[in-house]
Design a protein around this motif. Structure first.
Motif, mmCIF file in Angstrom:
data_model
loop_
_atom_site.group_PDB
_atom_site.id
_atom_site.type_symbol
_atom_site.label_atom_id
_atom_site.label_comp_id
_atom_site.label_asym_id
_atom_site.label_seq_id
_atom_site.Cartn_x
_atom_site.Cartn_y
_atom_site.Cartn_z
ATOM 1 N N ALA A 157 -54.249 -0.127 -24.196
ATOM 2 C CA ALA A 157 -54.627 0.488 -23.160
ATOM 3 C C ALA A 157 -55.034 1.941 -23.201
ATOM 4 N N LYS A 158 -54.018 2.427 -24.126
ATOM 5 C CA LYS A 158 -54.089 3.764 -24.471
ATOM 6 C C LYS A 158 -55.561 4.090 -25.250
ATOM 7 N N ARG A 159 -55.906 2.922 -26.103
ATOM 8 C CA ARG A 159 -56.882 3.159 -26.850
ATOM 9 C C ARG A 159 -58.365 2.485 -26.356
ATOM 10 N N ASN A 160 -58.125 2.191 -25.081
ATOM 11 C CA ASN A 160 -59.328 1.931 -24.475
ATOM 12 C C ASN A 160 -59.692 0.038 -24.465
ATOM 13 N N LEU A 161 -58.636 -0.728 -24.991
ATOM 14 C CA LEU A 161 -59.228 -2.072 -25.374
ATOM 15 C C LEU A 161 -58.668 -2.615 -24.453
ATOM 16 N N ASN A 162 -59.505 -3.325 -23.671
ATOM 17 C CA ASN A 162 -59.018 -4.126 -22.244
ATOM 18 C C ASN A 162 -59.257 -5.425 -22.489
ATOM 19 N N ILE A 163 -58.196 -6.181 -22.706
ATOM 20 C CA ILE A 163 -58.047 -7.599 -22.876
ATOM 21 C C ILE A 163 -58.533 -8.135 -21.450
ATOM 22 N N VAL A 164 -59.789 -8.887 -21.379
ATOM 23 C CA VAL A 164 -60.183 -9.063 -19.760
ATOM 24 C C VAL A 164 -59.431 -10.403 -19.514
ATOM 25 N N ALA A 165 -59.550 -11.487 -20.512
ATOM 26 C CA ALA A 165 -58.695 -12.617 -20.241
ATOM 27 C C ALA A 165 -58.398 -13.305 -21.621
ATOM 28 N N ALA A 166 -57.455 -14.119 -21.452
ATOM 29 C CA ALA A 166 -56.881 -14.893 -22.467
ATOM 30 C C ALA A 166 -57.418 -16.293 -22.466
ATOM 31 N N PHE A 167 -57.452 -17.345 -23.451
ATOM 32 C CA PHE A 167 -57.980 -18.445 -23.393
ATOM 33 C C PHE A 167 -57.122 -19.547 -24.133
ATOM 34 N N ASP A 168 -56.917 -20.791 -23.610
ATOM 35 C CA ASP A 168 -55.963 -21.732 -24.621
ATOM 36 C C ASP A 168 -56.523 -23.057 -24.160
ATOM 37 N N LYS A 169 -56.599 -23.756 -25.365
ATOM 38 C CA LYS A 169 -56.749 -25.095 -25.441
ATOM 39 C C LYS A 169 -55.573 -25.813 -24.279
ATOM 40 N N ASP A 170 -54.336 -25.285 -24.442
ATOM 41 C CA ASP A 170 -53.306 -26.112 -23.517
ATOM 42 C C ASP A 170 -53.104 -25.333 -22.167
ATOM 43 N N GLN A 171 -53.634 -26.187 -21.320
ATOM 44 C CA GLN A 171 -53.673 -25.752 -19.811
ATOM 45 C C GLN A 171 -52.490 -25.220 -19.275
ATOM 46 N N ASN A 172 -51.530 -25.592 -19.949
ATOM 47 C CA ASN A 172 -50.060 -25.327 -19.293
ATOM 48 C C ASN A 172 -49.632 -24.139 -19.700
ATOM 49 N N ARG A 173 -50.375 -23.275 -20.561
ATOM 50 C CA ARG A 173 -50.099 -21.841 -20.749
ATOM 51 C C ARG A 173 -50.876 -21.005 -20.132
ATOM 52 N N ASN A 174 -50.719 -20.960 -18.951
ATOM 53 C CA ASN A 174 -51.340 -20.028 -17.712
ATOM 54 C C ASN A 174 -50.378 -18.866 -17.588
ATOM 55 N N SER A 175 -50.857 -17.845 -17.044
ATOM 56 C CA SER A 175 -50.302 -16.749 -16.755
ATOM 57 C C SER A 175 -48.755 -16.799 -16.233
ATOM 58 N N ASP A 176 -48.020 -16.255 -16.854
ATOM 59 C CA ASP A 176 -46.407 -16.191 -16.462
ATOM 60 C C ASP A 176 -46.138 -15.128 -15.307
ATOM 61 N N GLY A 177 -47.083 -14.273 -15.136
ATOM 62 C CA GLY A 177 -46.662 -13.360 -14.223
ATOM 63 C C GLY A 177 -46.049 -11.985 -14.841
ATOM 64 N N ARG A 178 -45.675 -12.232 -15.926
ATOM 65 C CA ARG A 178 -45.195 -10.921 -16.710
ATOM 66 C C ARG A 178 -46.398 -10.193 -17.279
ATOM 67 N N SER A 179 -47.608 -10.609 -17.392
ATOM 68 C CA SER A 179 -48.538 -10.019 -18.013
ATOM 69 C C SER A 179 -49.662 -9.962 -16.731
ATOM 70 N N SER A 180 -50.460 -8.998 -16.734
ATOM 71 C CA SER A 180 -51.507 -8.984 -15.760
ATOM 72 C C SER A 180 -52.943 -9.605 -16.386
ATOM 73 N N THR A 181 -52.773 -10.011 -17.595
ATOM 74 C CA THR A 181 -54.027 -10.974 -18.152
ATOM 75 C C THR A 181 -54.084 -12.275 -17.792
ATOM 76 N N PRO A 182 -55.212 -12.689 -17.380
ATOM 77 C CA PRO A 182 -55.143 -14.101 -16.878
ATOM 78 C C PRO A 182 -55.494 -15.045 -17.852
ATOM 79 N N VAL A 183 -54.862 -16.437 -18.022
ATOM 80 C CA VAL A 183 -54.962 -17.114 -19.158
ATOM 81 C C VAL A 183 -56.072 -18.362 -18.536
ATOM 82 N N TYR A 184 -56.952 -18.496 -19.086
ATOM 83 C CA TYR A 184 -57.877 -19.546 -18.654
ATOM 84 C C TYR A 184 -58.227 -20.742 -19.814
ATOM 85 N N PRO A 185 -58.559 -21.749 -19.226
ATOM 86 C CA PRO A 185 -58.943 -23.045 -20.193
ATOM 87 C C PRO A 185 -60.134 -22.638 -21.036
ATOM 88 N N MET A 186 -60.324 -23.168 -22.178
ATOM 89 C CA MET A 186 -61.548 -22.677 -23.209
ATOM 90 C C MET A 186 -62.715 -22.973 -22.448
#
Lengths: 213, 213
Positions: free
Chosen positions: A103-132
DNA sequence: CGTTTTTCGATATATATATCCCTGTTATCG
DNA sequence: CGATAACAGGGATATATATATCGAAAAACG
């Protein structure tokens, strides 16, 4: 290809750290000698590096801290926000999502993606995890050029091909796999075993010079 | 200080990756040309690098894959198990604990430590997490020389001083802080913002050369 | 069994990076 | 207000790294 030497470029973020630290203490001017002391470098190297950012210093005084920070950030491109996607929400991927330094360097991770649907957002991070499947839509919507690759080595090339097809221009490859891309895409490898190798050899060399005494 | 050039040393782990991949396919001999093709390097450079490991190749054939793997691993010191401790069980620290790549290179993270007692083992990793008080005992018991530092920048120097006092000889610093150590201790910085800077500038340069066309 | 091709390894050259030397400027101190 | 010391910046040099050239060795092939 680079106009600035790669080693110089790699030092710029370290200069930024020092400068920001000085700035937080209220210092508004800094000499190359000061920076050199902080980083165990020679003042001349700092001056040479600074020249690439276009900043000019004042004799007997040094550089203006604020102006220097701005110049370095401008040079690297950290004054503009860069949206990015992260592929592979494993433990390393998750750690990077939570990393405050981006964030300090203005890199904004808009979203994360994973093949494994179970790996969705755990609440500890503000970045959402979507399927591919949602990757193309998000990349297009946010006009994303940068992708962070934290998938297992076996999947790296396949995902890379997908990313290239979607118009991604820069890939930060944290997998140990060597990925192939067309010439209009840049890749930066970030391999931990590289650093480990250097550390191990340096430790060994230290032992050897010690024994000789 | 290093007998081997640093860039050469950094390439060795990449060679290992290629070699292990070839070995898994049953290939028992490999030429510098083959490796160069995989890694987008020139064959000459590979031969030069190999010379440092002491291995000799055979004209028209190349190198023996098994022997080369052993030679490189010996050179780096990856045939002996290195016990290590990890300080700072945040998200990055946890990710490193789970990283499978370390086991392959015989780096054994014996235990992790954290100021925050709540950050104990979550079961997903086999590495135990202890409070900082137990650090001296574990380091002494396992004769640990290597420490992985994943604490916040503000705590980095304090923890470093502790580690040095306990006889740690090598510190792998993942914090952005610049840490000071006595000359008998080696430090390897692993700064993510460095890689990000290179990626950003290269992306920018790519755009520029594109515009010129 | 000689010729060709591939590849290693040594020496030499080229490029990239770091360091040194000198000059000029400007704040500080006498 | 003049002398001095600290610093920046340009140009020259030194060192480190990458690349090219060559000869020799060994497999493949006719």
């Amino acid at each position: 290809m680079s106009r600035i030497p790669l080693p110089s470029l790699k030092r710029l973020p370290r200069y930024l750290n020092v400068l920001e630290s000085f700035q937080s203490y209220g210092t508004d001017t800094i000499s190359a000698t000061d920076i050199a002391e902080e980083l165990d470098l020679k003042p001349i190297q700092i001056r040479k590096d600074m020249a690439f950012t276009g900043i000019v210093g004042k004799p007997k005084v040094g550089y203006d801290v604020g102006a220097l920070i701005k110049a370095i950030r401008d040079f690297i491109g950290w004054n503009d926000i860069s949206p990015a996607v992260l592929i592979g929400a494993g433990s390393l991927g998750t750690a990077l999502m939570r990393y405050e330094g981006f964030a300090k360097r203005n890199l904004n991770i808009v979203a994360a993606f994973d093949k494994d649907q179970n790996r969705n957002s755990d609440g500890r991070s503000s970045t959402p995890v979507y399927p591919m499947e949602r990757l193309p839509a998000i990349v297009a919507e946010h006009e994303i050029e940068i992708a962070i690759l934290t998938v297992p080595p076996a999947a790296a090339q396949e995902v890379t091909d997908q990313l290239v097809k979607l118009g991604i221009r820069a890939i930060w490859n944290f997998s140990s796999a060597e990925i192939q891309v067309p010439p209009h895409v840049v890749v930066r490898r970030e391999d931990l075993s590289e650093g480990l190798a250097v550390l191990c050899v340096q430790l060994h060399e230290l032992d050897e010079t010690r024994e000789k005494k």
